[in-house]
Design an enzyme around this catalytic site. Structure first.
Site, short mmCIF file in Angstrom:
data_model
loop_
_atom_site.label_atom_id
_atom_site.label_comp_id
_atom_site.label_asym_id
_atom_site.label_seq_id
_atom_site.Cartn_x
_atom_site.Cartn_y
_atom_site.Cartn_z
N ASP A 9 -5.38 0.88 -5.16
CA ASP A 9 -4.22 1.77 -5.16
C ASP A 9 -4.50 2.93 -4.21
OD1 ASP A 9 -1.99 3.24 -5.68
OD2 ASP A 9 -2.27 3.37 -7.84
N ASP A 102 1.93 0.61 -1.86
CA ASP A 102 0.60 1.24 -1.93
C ASP A 102 -0.34 0.59 -2.94
OD1 ASP A 102 1.96 2.03 -4.15
OD2 ASP A 102 1.46 4.15 -4.01
N GLU A 103 -0.01 -0.62 -3.41
CA GLU A 103 -0.83 -1.30 -4.41
C GLU A 103 -1.16 -2.73 -4.00
OE1 GLU A 103 -0.16 -0.43 -8.85
OE2 GLU A 103 1.82 -0.23 -7.95
#
Length: 393
Positions: A9, A102-103
């Protein structure tokens, strides 16, 4: 062989992107979001100390942290940097799933024979930061649920490795809010009967939980017990989504045509939000009775909001439909897609608009797409030729 699943993350991703391009923002309480009536899309740790959080009205956030700097946000920048991170990870990891902008989930089962899974993941995280300038946290465990929960803890304690024999001790003391599928409603429901920690939830009879929550009760019980067999899905990026409608009888009724277009937009926009996409390019296609075809296209700021996309589609339709001739087909395509973790464009829309979309989407998810819709699009009834086309790289 125990699985080795990593969740990575990017830390305060939007904030980190802005600081990468402007080092003067480092250390400054920063809020990414809309104007006074907008909501917070992301905020820095300096702002979180004062109680600022995502989805909070910007006006409230500024009351809590008046010294914060508010920035509108740049989705094109965030998308480009997300792509850079994705390329670094894809180059090194055997199986990668991009869960959002964003993961990432990685399946690195078997790498312990050669490198040591934690050491390999730590080196990958260092490579991401070195090559992109963006900080990233990770947790390594036996499945997606535990590793995702672990990443949340890793941001405070440092990167984590949670082997199979330590899954329960790790999960037990945590709040049930740490479980990804537990929202505010479920948390309040369980809290009222004294269930606030994952251990208490895991010890609850699964039948009772199913009666309380419904079909998701079994899945929630499994997650509380650290059980998750969901695979890491190899990453593929969608290029566009589109839909076309062929009329049974060719029509020249502009009011009817725009009503159908409105319904088509609402359908596709709901799909965008459900799959966490934002679009930047809108295309409208019309086909006349003599099979002549016209298309018009324009770029928009990244969004998945009906009211923005409907206006854009209507304007393009007016530009494309220049002949007084019956139409047999109309179509819409949304392309230039990027992953977005929010249901609407939080950089532009108000708190009231966000609440409206969330309420409508919740009703659609629970009772079906047709349960609630705008009056303008209520006449749209998909026929056999109406199809959503999914194009992937």
């Amino acid at each position: 062989m125990a699985r080795a699943i990593v969740h990575m993350d990017l830390d305060t991703f939007f904030v980190s992107c802005e600081r990468k391009t402007n080092s003067q923002l480092i250390g400054v309480p920063l809020i990414i979001g809309g104007g006074d009536r907008g909501v917070v899309a992301s905020c820095s740790y300096e702002a979180r100390v004062f109680g600022v959080r995502s989805a909070m009205p910007v006006k409230m956030a500024l009351r809590l942290c008046p010294q914060a700097k508010v920035m509108k946000g740049d989705m094109e920048l965030y998308s480009r940097l997300s792509h850079e991170v994705t390329e670094v990870i894809k180059e090194k990891a055997p199986i990668v799933e991009k869960a959002s902008i964003d993961e990432f989930y990685l399946d690195i089962t078997g790498l312990d024979k050669f490198f040591g899974c934690y050491k390999w993941t730590d080196e990958l995280a260092q490579s991401v930061t070195k090559e992109t300038g963006l900080p990233i946290s990770f947790a390594l465990s036996v499945n997606k649920t535990v590793s995702k929960i672990g990443t949340g803890e890793a941001k405070q304690k440092g990167n984590l490795e949670i082997p199979e024999n330590k899954v329960k001790p790790f999960l037990n003391p945590l709040s049930i809010q740490k479980i990804p599928m537990v929202g505010d409603v479920t948390f309040q429901l369980l809290s009222r009967i004294g269930i606030r920690t994952i251990q208490t939830l895991s010890e609850m009879p699964v039948e009772v939980l199913q009666q309380m929550i419904g079909k998701n009760g079994i899945e929630l019980w499994k997650k509380a017990n650290g059980i998750d067999n969901n695979p890491v899905e190899p990453y593929t990026e969608r290029k566009s989504i589109s839909t076309e409608h062929t009329f049974v009888h060719d029509t020249i009724d502009v009011h009817k045509l725009k009503a159908v277009l409105s319904g088509m937009v609402e359908k596709l926009a709901f799909q965008l939000r459900s799959e966490q996409w934002l679009t930047s390019t809108v295309t409208v296609k019309i086909r006349y009775a003599n099979f002549d075809t016209e298309t018009k296209q324009c770029r928009v700021q990244y969004t998945s909001a009906d009211h923005i996309l409907t206006k854009t589609v209507t304007d393009l339709f007016d530009k494309a439909y220049q002949r007084r001739m019956r139409l047999r087909l109309i179509g819409i395509r949304f392309s230039g897609l990027v992953r977005g973790t929010y249901q609407i464009n939080m950089f532009e829309d108000t708190e009231e608009m966000l609440s409206l979309y969330q309420a409508m989407d919740n009703i659609k998810n629970r009772f079906g797409y047709d349960a609630v819709m705008r009056c303008a699009g209520a006449t749209f009834k998909p026929n056999n030729k109406d199809e959503i086309l999914k194009r992937k790289l």
